[in-house]
Write a protein that holds these residues in place. Structure first.
Motif: not given
Length: 95
Positions: A11-32
């Motif tokens: 559950a911790s690993i899944t949460t970390i992966i989902v969180f990182m994917a969300g952060m990458v998505s936000l980076l692409f949305k606002y920066i790229v």
């Protein structure tokens, strides 16, 4: 346990992966893609204006076609009248 890890660790690993994917998505949305948002909005506005102009041009062409048809019919009538007058002149007929 699965692959030597407990369900809590998974559950911790899944949460970390989902969180990182969300952060990458936000980076692409606002920066790229952020700088392109205004350009995309302008492009959409220009496409709308172009479509409106094309619609007006189509209407104008349809109206011009009607006018050309009307003038074509008038020209045909004038041609027939000239031909009749020409025939009367050459045949010595009455006006």
């Amino acid at each position: 346990m699965l692959l030597g890890l407990s369900w809590g660790e998974w559950a911790s690993i899944t949460t970390i992966i989902v969180f990182m994917a969300g952060m990458v998505s936000l980076l692409f949305k606002y920066i790229v893609f952020g700088p392109f948002q205004d350009d995309i909005k302008d492009l959409n506005k220009n496409f709308k204006t172009l479509n409106d102009n094309l619609r007006e041009i189509r209407i104008s062409i349809a109206e011009l076609d009607k006018r050309v048809d009307k003038h074509d019919r008038r020209l045909d009538r004038h041609h027939e009248r000239i031909k009749d007058l020409h025939d009367k002149i050459w045949k010595g007929g009455n006006y």
